[in-house]
Design a protein around this motif. Structure first.
Motif, PDB file in Angstrom:
ATOM      1  N   THR A 116       0.859  -1.172   0.000  1.00  0.00           N
ATOM      2  CA  THR A 116       0.000   0.000   0.000  1.00  0.00           C
ATOM      3  C   THR A 116       0.898   1.225   0.000  1.00  0.00           C
ATOM      4  OG1 THR A 116      -1.923   1.035   1.051  1.00  0.00           O
ATOM      5  CG2 THR A 116      -0.201   0.204   2.519  1.00  0.00           C
ATOM      6  N   THR A 147      -2.491   6.230   1.642  1.00  0.00           N
ATOM      7  CA  THR A 147      -3.702   5.436   1.457  1.00  0.00           C
ATOM      8  C   THR A 147      -4.075   4.723   2.746  1.00  0.00           C
ATOM      9  OG1 THR A 147      -3.296   5.106  -0.907  1.00  0.00           O
ATOM     10  CG2 THR A 147      -4.698   3.488   0.190  1.00  0.00           C
ATOM     11  N   GLU A 176      -2.640   7.982  -5.624  1.00  0.00           N
ATOM     12  CA  GLU A 176      -3.638   8.760  -4.895  1.00  0.00           C
ATOM     13  C   GLU A 176      -5.054   8.477  -5.383  1.00  0.00           C
ATOM     14  OE1 GLU A 176      -3.276  10.986  -2.257  1.00  0.00           O
ATOM     15  OE2 GLU A 176      -1.321  10.021  -2.181  1.00  0.00           O
TER      16      GLU A 176
END
Length: 431
Positions: free
Chosen positions: A116, A120, A232
């Motif tokens: 990840t 996030t 993003e």
């Protein structure tokens, strides 16, 4: 061992009843609102505590696009207690590979990992915790531990008292020297250069070679690790970023001080943020990448708009408990990133704390007495292993492509979950 499969959790609302009401009416204060602090806050609230998280930053945190290797401890909150879909937070790859100076694959091992991005994951944890009891611009400056309560003083002069205080305030923890005055930080001898590039901006050959793998390029006294992370806007191929960390030796003293001096003349202590690295160092970084790294890895470095750097430091406290205050994650032990286990260790500390508190049935001091020894042991084992990994890569030159002892894993090379869990109920019975 690979990560356990994750599944969407859509039936449990984020306002779900606590897993336990054992600590209903008890208060916990968490210092540090990053990933470790939020995980601890969520788990403590989940067993009944009234929890407030205090973050020294004035606005929501961001991770500069940094990648995180998702080990089971890190992801566990979303697998077991959140309604958020874990798959929406992660990318994955199928291979671990080493590349030579011609982009030929020297070694390739089929091994699934998930990743990840820092931002996030932080935003997902904060969404679950909420902002009502998450306090920005709240820098802790002192604390007083006690046998049944501990208090914290903040920069604005106000103080908070709680049944349990958790310091999850990272490598620069304001509390660590009170737990262990001898826990001094030691510079490793190298820094980690970091950055990301959108996959769509890379050449077709580089994307084909690296989009489904953790890729290494090992050169004398240095190595770079690259893997794709969410962007993003999502986890799809068009949104993903290629993330990397490149470890490079820098002598302590004048050379390191100059590298840490920003474009505005300020000297950092542990990092230089994007946009602040002096242009001369960026030019040297890109030239060296082209000269030494596998071409695909070099392309990623050269196309990074704003590389930044972090100093690699070893720190470990010999104590994690004082009164009813605890150290957690990097505040207790900052381990070199080679095992990709920093966030996993913080989460493991938090889950173990939750388990010990449940087993102690309301006895907070008793829970902390039995929680501390296995967490100290885990920190020591991790730090010992990653120091060896770094020394082999950066100084001894004994890191070879495909070496199975140099894999990611919190509990050992390639091991993401412990073979056995501490029996907190048995320990608590004798506390």
């Amino acid at each position: 061992m690979t990560l356990r499969t994750t599944h969407p959790r859509t039936t449990r609302p984020r306002t779900a009843a606590p897993a336990s009401d054992t600590y209903r009416g008890r208060r916990a204060v968490v210092i540090g609102g990053s990933i470790g602090g939020l995980t601890a806050g969520l788990l403590l609230r989940d067993i009944g505590f009234d929890v407030d998280v205090y973050e020294r930053a004035g606005t929501a945190l961001h991770g500069r696009g940094s990648g995180i290797v998702l080990q089971p401890d890190t992801l566990r909150w979303f697998v077991e207690r959140s309604d958020a879909d874990p798959s929406a937070l992660a990318t994955s790859t199928s291979w671990v590979q080493y590349l030579d100076r011609e982009d030929r694959i020297l070694s390739r091992d089929q091994r699934t990992w998930q990743y990840t991005s820092w931002g996030t994951f932080y935003r997902a944890l904060l969404a679950d915790f909420g902002t009502e009891h998450y306090h920005f611009d709240a820098a802790a400056v002192d604390f007083t531990p006690g046998p049944t309560e501990s208090s914290v003083v903040f920069a604005d002069g106000h103080s908070e008292t709680a049944d349990l205080v958790v310091f999850a305030d990272g490598i620069g923890s304001i509390a660590r020297d009170r737990f262990d005055p001898q826990a001094l930080s030691r510079y490793s001898g190298y820094v980690g250069w970091r950055g990301t590039v959108p996959l769509r901006d890379l050449s077709d050959g580089t994307r084909d070679l690296m989009s489904d793998a953790i890729s290494y390029s090992v050169v004398p006294h240095s190595h770079i690790t690259l893997y794709p992370i969410p962007g993003e806007d999502g986890t799809g191929p068009d949104e993903q970023l290629m993330n990397y960390v490149w470890y490079r030796n820098v002598e302590e003293g004048a050379a390191l001080n100059e590298l840490l001096t920003t474009r505005t003349g300020r000297t950092g202590t542990v990092s230089v943020p994007p946009g602040q690295v002096q242009e001369a160092f960026l030019a040297e970084l890109r030239a060296t990448a082209l000269d030494q790294l596998a071409p695909a890895a070099a392309e990623v470095v050269v196309k990074t708009a704003d590389p930044y750097l972090q100093v690699v430091i070893d720190t470990r406290s010999s104590r994690m408990v004082v009164g009813t205050s605890v150290l957690l994650g990097d505040a207790a032990c900052s381990a070199r990133p080679h095992a990709a286990a920093g966030t996993a260790k913080a989460a493991a500390d938090a889950w173990a704390l939750r388990d010990a508190l449940l087993a102690a049935d309301g006895d907070i001091p008793g829970a902390l007495r039995v929680w501390e020894p296995p967490q100290l042991q885990m920190s020591e084992a991790l730090l010992t292993r990653v120091v060896e990994m770094g020394e082999r890569s950066q100084f001894l030159g004994t890191w070879y492509p495909g070496d199975p002892t140099l894999r990611f894993g919190l509990y050992g090379s390639g091991i993401t979950e412990p073979e056995t869990q501490p029996d907190y109920s048995a320990l608590a019975a004798t506390a």
